[in-house]
Structures are given as C-alpha cells and as structure tokens.
Design a protein around this motif. Structure first.
Motif, PDB file in Angstrom:
ATOM      1  N   THR A  66      30.283 -18.920  14.328  1.00 43.96           N
ATOM      2  CA  THR A  66      31.073 -19.976  13.676  1.00 43.96           C
ATOM      3  C   THR A  66      31.305 -21.136  14.627  1.00 43.96           C
ATOM      4  N   VAL A 119      28.118 -23.164  15.080  1.00 40.59           N
ATOM      5  CA  VAL A 119      27.802 -24.024  13.933  1.00 40.59           C
ATOM      6  C   VAL A 119      28.769 -25.209  13.878  1.00 40.59           C
ATOM      7  N   GLU A 124      26.605 -29.917   5.740  1.00 39.68           N
ATOM      8  CA  GLU A 124      25.908 -28.630   5.599  1.00 39.68           C
ATOM      9  C   GLU A 124      26.350 -27.660   6.689  1.00 39.68           C
ATOM     10  N   ARG A 141      29.799 -26.404   5.951  1.00 41.20           N
ATOM     11  CA  ARG A 141      29.729 -25.447   4.842  1.00 41.20           C
ATOM     12  C   ARG A 141      29.254 -24.087   5.364  1.00 41.20           C
ATOM     13  N   LYS A 142      28.234 -24.118   6.237  1.00 43.28           N
ATOM     14  CA  LYS A 142      27.728 -22.884   6.819  1.00 43.28           C
ATOM     15  C   LYS A 142      28.801 -22.223   7.679  1.00 43.28           C
ATOM     16  N   GLU A 174      31.191 -20.375   5.535  1.00 43.70           N
ATOM     17  CA  GLU A 174      30.613 -19.120   5.043  1.00 43.70           C
ATOM     18  C   GLU A 174      30.686 -18.030   6.116  1.00 43.70           C
TER      19      GLU A 174
END
Length: 296
Positions: free
Chosen positions: A58, A61, A203, A206-207, A210
């Motif tokens: 996390t 990213v 993006e 968002r990843k 998730e």
C-alpha cells in the motif's frame, strides 16, 4: 470472506468443568489445547506477515501516486507559465496589428476605400458576372468596373507594401503571433501530459485503496485468530494448574503414606525390641527390623 473459527466444545474450558475429570483426561485435554493453540498461533503469524506485506505494498503504491501528483502539479505550473507567455505574445501581436491598421488608415486617401472594402467589391462583381445572365452592355460595364477597382486596389496595396514601417510592423506582428502559436502547442502538450499523470495518480490511489482494504480484512482475521489462540492458551494454563494441583495432592498423599508406613515400621520395631528386652528369641528378620529402626 474469512471462514469462522471452529472451536470444539471439549476445548471450551472452565475451572468447574475440569474439577470432575481425572488426571489422564486432563493430560489428553492439555495436549489438544496446546495443539489448537499452536495451530492458531501459526495462522495468526501467517496473517500478520500477509498484513504487513500488504501494508508495505500500500505504501509503495501511495508513493507512486504521490510521484504522479507531484509531476502533474509541476506540469500544471508549467502550463500556466506557458499560457501567460502565449497570452502575452497574443496581446503584443494584437497591439502590433492594430498599429498596422492605423498606419494603413493614415496612408490611404481620405475619400478612398480600404483594401478590404475594394476586395469585397471586386468579389461581389465577379460573383454577379459568373452567376447572372447579363446583357452584353451590362457585362461589359461590370468588367470595366472590376478592372477599375483592381487598378485602384493594386495602387493602394503597392502604396502600403512600399511603406517600410508598415512592413516591419506586420512582420513583427506575424512573428509574435507565430510564437504565441508555438506556446499554445506547448500548452496543449504539457496539459495532455499533466492529464496522463493525473489519471495514473487516480488509478494508483484506487489500487492503494484496494490493497489497504485487503490488508484490513487480513488484519481483522489476524485479530480473530489471535484472540482464539489466546483463549486456547488460557484454557491450557487452566488445565495445567489443575494438573499441578493434582500432582501436589498425589505427592502429599504419597508422603503421608510413606510416613504412615514408617510409623508403622517403628511401632513394629518397638514391639520387637520389647520382646528382645524381655528375653524372647528373635529371628533374622526381627534383628534386621531393629537395625533399620536404629534400635540396635
């Protein structure tokens, strides 16, 4: 979705429930509790490692998203700089073209038409000649009028073209306009790149969401399993305490039994010693008993 942890009823322990169980049953129960605890601790450790791995991912990213954000903001700043430069050049070009027009007005005759007006008149007459059915005299008259207007147009245009100041202003204005166009193309190019980084940033966030959600699910499972493992450990400790208590009781009972047997032996030895003092004949076992008792 994680599966529910199944704990057999026999592993649900309290002090009252184990009071009635014998030692062998308790030893077997302690083994089952230890195995279940170790199994749950192993799963909890696995979940903790997975959670930490997901949390690290996390952060990675999010770092990627942040880099795209920084690049987007940097490009947006550049876009604004380019826009300012473009607008500045367009304003300069407009100012120069206005000055050119003013110069042209100064150079034309007071009662004459402008080049644009003359060109428009010529186009209207040519269109009429080409699209309408005219009498020979009318067509001749239009042709003569077109030639006259063209002569006037060329005269005025040559007068303007021969003026160095107008030419210089026009060239300077065109250069400013062309330069502004170049900056405008750069604005579009940088804006497109900024949008690309913005899309990649969205993006990546968002990843990250998730992966973070997955990490939260794994953490919830870790807490659930760890709590179950702690419960099994507490039950194991409860059973172990009961076993130690039973061991102490057995040890105490054996000690009491030994003391009772010792006392019985002493009493028997005293009886034999009494017989010995009274002159009765003793056998070998009797003498050994007196020796063990320290009476000989």
């Amino acid at each position: 979705m994680s599966t529910e942890i199944q704990i057999p009823d026999e592993l649900e322990v309290d002090e009252e429930s184990i009071e009635e169980q014998n030692k062998d049953s308790l030893i077997e129960l302690a083994g089952k509790l230890r195995d279940k605890r170790n199994e749950l601790n192993s799963e909890a450790s696995e979940k903790a490692s997975k959670r930490n791995e997901l949390n690290d991912k996390t952060r990675e990213v999010v770092d990627v998203a942040q880099k795209h954000r920084e690049k987007r903001d940097e490009l947006n700043e550049k876009v604004q700089e380019l826009k300012d430069k473009r607008d500045e050049l367009n304003a300069k070009a407009n100012e120069l073209f206005d000055e050119v027009e003013n110069k042209k007005k100064e150079l034309k005759l007071q009662d004459g038409e402008s080049l644009d007006e003359l060109e428009e008149q010529i186009e209207d007459l040519e269109f009429k000649q080409q699209t309408e059915v005219l009498e020979p005299d009318e067509e001749k008259e239009i042709i003569e009028e077109i030639e006259e207007l063209r002569e006037k147009y060329n005269e005025r245009k040559n007068k303007l073209d021969d003026n160095d100041e107008v030419q210089e202003l026009t060239e300077e204005a065109k250069k400013a306009r062309n330069k502004a166009s170049e900056y405008h193309n750069k604005v579009i190019e940088c804006a497109d790149k900024a949008q690309e980084h913005h899309d990649k940033m969205i993006e990546a966030y968002r990843k990250a969401d998730e992966v973070r959600d997955e990490a939260d699910e794994v953490h919830d499972r870790f807490v659930e399993v760890q709590e179950a493992a702690d419960e099994m450990h507490e039950n194991f400790v409860t059973v172990q305490k009961r076993l130690r208590k039973l061991d102490k009781q057995e040890k105490s009972e054996r000690q009491t039994e030994r003391e009772e047997k010792k006392e019985e032996a002493k009493e028997e030895a005293r009886e034999v010693y009494k017989k010995f003092k009274e002159g009765e004949t003793l056998d070998t076992d009797d003498f050994m008993l007196l020796q063990r008792a320290g009476l000989l």
